[in-house]
Design a protein around this motif. Sequence first.
Motif, PDB file in Angstrom:
ATOM      1  N   MET A   1      59.896  63.086  27.954  1.00 27.02           N
ATOM      2  CA  MET A   1      59.231  62.938  29.232  1.00 27.02           C
ATOM      3  C   MET A   1      60.275  62.613  30.302  1.00 27.02           C
ATOM      4  O   MET A   1      61.149  61.782  30.090  1.00 27.02           O
ATOM      5  N   SER A   2      60.185  63.250  31.431  1.00 30.88           N
ATOM      6  CA  SER A   2      61.163  63.018  32.487  1.00 30.88           C
ATOM      7  C   SER A   2      60.760  61.821  33.337  1.00 30.88           C
ATOM      8  O   SER A   2      59.590  61.473  33.442  1.00 30.88           O
ATOM      9  N   GLU A   3      61.769  61.210  33.934  1.00 28.43           N
ATOM     10  CA  GLU A   3      61.540  60.038  34.767  1.00 28.43           C
ATOM     11  C   GLU A   3      60.929  60.438  36.099  1.00 28.43           C
ATOM     12  O   GLU A   3      61.224  61.516  36.614  1.00 28.43           O
ATOM     13  N   PRO A   4      60.083  59.592  36.681  1.00 27.27           N
ATOM     14  CA  PRO A   4      59.526  59.892  38.012  1.00 27.27           C
ATOM     15  C   PRO A   4      60.638  59.878  39.066  1.00 27.27           C
ATOM     16  O   PRO A   4      61.529  59.029  39.037  1.00 27.27           O
ATOM     17  N   LEU A   5      60.549  60.833  39.988  1.00 26.34           N
ATOM     18  CA  LEU A   5      61.537  60.960  41.051  1.00 26.34           C
ATOM     19  C   LEU A   5      60.862  60.847  42.406  1.00 26.34           C
ATOM     20  O   LEU A   5      59.707  61.229  42.567  1.00 26.34           O
ATOM     21  N   THR A   6      61.601  60.314  43.370  1.00 28.45           N
ATOM     22  CA  THR A   6      61.150  60.217  44.753  1.00 28.45           C
ATOM     23  C   THR A   6      62.012  61.147  45.590  1.00 28.45           C
ATOM     24  O   THR A   6      63.244  61.118  45.480  1.00 28.45           O
ATOM     25  N   THR A   7      61.380  61.950  46.414  1.00 31.39           N
ATOM     26  CA  THR A   7      62.109  62.832  47.325  1.00 31.39           C
ATOM     27  C   THR A   7      62.422  62.068  48.605  1.00 31.39           C
ATOM     28  O   THR A   7      61.532  61.461  49.208  1.00 31.39           O
ATOM     29  N   LEU A   8      63.683  62.097  48.987  1.00 29.07           N
ATOM     30  CA  LEU A   8      64.152  61.446  50.203  1.00 29.07           C
ATOM     31  C   LEU A   8      64.844  62.474  51.086  1.00 29.07           C
ATOM     32  O   LEU A   8      65.175  63.577  50.635  1.00 29.07           O
ATOM     33  N   PHE A   9      65.096  62.084  52.327  1.00 31.32           N
ATOM     34  CA  PHE A   9      65.731  62.958  53.300  1.00 31.32           C
ATOM     35  C   PHE A   9      66.842  62.182  53.993  1.00 31.32           C
ATOM     36  O   PHE A   9      66.788  60.954  54.095  1.00 31.32           O
ATOM     37  N   ARG A  10      67.830  62.919  54.488  1.00 30.94           N
ATOM     38  CA  ARG A  10      68.933  62.277  55.200  1.00 30.94           C
ATOM     39  C   ARG A  10      69.366  63.189  56.337  1.00 30.94           C
ATOM     40  O   ARG A  10      69.770  64.318  56.101  1.00 30.94           O
ATOM     41  N   PRO A  11      69.271  62.715  57.583  1.00 28.05           N
ATOM     42  CA  PRO A  11      69.825  63.476  58.701  1.00 28.05           C
ATOM     43  C   PRO A  11      71.322  63.176  58.807  1.00 28.05           C
ATOM     44  O   PRO A  11      71.727  62.008  58.744  1.00 28.05           O
ATOM     45  N   VAL A  12      72.128  64.213  58.932  1.00 29.35           N
ATOM     46  CA  VAL A  12      73.579  64.020  59.024  1.00 29.35           C
ATOM     47  C   VAL A  12      74.170  64.947  60.065  1.00 29.35           C
ATOM     48  O   VAL A  12      73.592  65.977  60.405  1.00 29.35           O
ATOM     49  N   GLY A  13      75.362  64.598  60.526  1.00 32.72           N
ATOM     50  CA  GLY A  13      76.144  65.456  61.402  1.00 32.72           C
ATOM     51  C   GLY A  13      77.124  66.277  60.580  1.00 32.72           C
ATOM     52  O   GLY A  13      77.147  66.222  59.343  1.00 32.72           O
ATOM     53  N   GLN A  14      77.961  67.030  61.284  1.00 31.48           N
ATOM     54  CA  GLN A  14      78.875  67.960  60.619  1.00 31.48           C
ATOM     55  C   GLN A  14      79.871  67.262  59.697  1.00 31.48           C
ATOM     56  O   GLN A  14      80.101  67.710  58.574  1.00 31.48           O
ATOM     57  N   LYS A  15      80.487  66.169  60.153  1.00 32.92           N
ATOM     58  CA  LYS A  15      81.510  65.506  59.333  1.00 32.92           C
ATOM     59  C   LYS A  15      80.931  64.984  58.019  1.00 32.92           C
ATOM     60  O   LYS A  15      81.534  65.146  56.959  1.00 32.92           O
ATOM     61  N   GLU A  16      79.755  64.354  58.098  1.00 34.61           N
ATOM     62  CA  GLU A  16      79.153  63.837  56.869  1.00 34.61           C
ATOM     63  C   GLU A  16      78.742  64.986  55.950  1.00 34.61           C
ATOM     64  O   GLU A  16      78.931  64.912  54.734  1.00 34.61           O
ATOM     65  N   LEU A  17      78.231  66.071  56.518  1.00 36.00           N
ATOM     66  CA  LEU A  17      77.879  67.227  55.691  1.00 36.00           C
ATOM     67  C   LEU A  17      79.107  67.770  54.977  1.00 36.00           C
ATOM     68  O   LEU A  17      79.045  68.103  53.787  1.00 36.00           O
ATOM     69  N   ASP A  18      80.229  67.849  55.668  1.00 34.87           N
ATOM     70  CA  ASP A  18      81.459  68.343  55.043  1.00 34.87           C
ATOM     71  C   ASP A  18      81.887  67.457  53.870  1.00 34.87           C
ATOM     72  O   ASP A  18      82.325  67.966  52.833  1.00 34.87           O
TER      73      ASP A  18
END
Length: 123
Positions: A1-18
Amino acid sequence: MSEPLTTLFRPVGQKELDLIAATGFARFPPRLPSQPIFYPVLTEPYAVEIARDWNTRDEASGYAGYVLRFRVETEFLAKYPERIAGAARHLELWIPAEDLDEFNRHIRGPIEVIAEFRDVRAS
């Protein structure tokens, strides 16, 4: 059985995305000394609002905003209460910078880019 997961979001700019891309979209980078908290957000609309309305106007973000989606083990997240940052719809988790390595170990699957916004003046 797989563990329960929570979907999260993160807004980022270009440097953090890189920096995230350099990990193969597997981890978030360490916080800077001036950033004591890592704050993923709980809803996609809130992440879009930040990426579109704030990051695209910010030189430090490269006038670009991205919305990232990722999943984390729900049990691990239980120790971080939901926080309201402004309006009631602005829900975040506040992860202390010193917990970020452990947080990264509980991410399951890739960190996905699901939206991109750019300031037309930066083109």
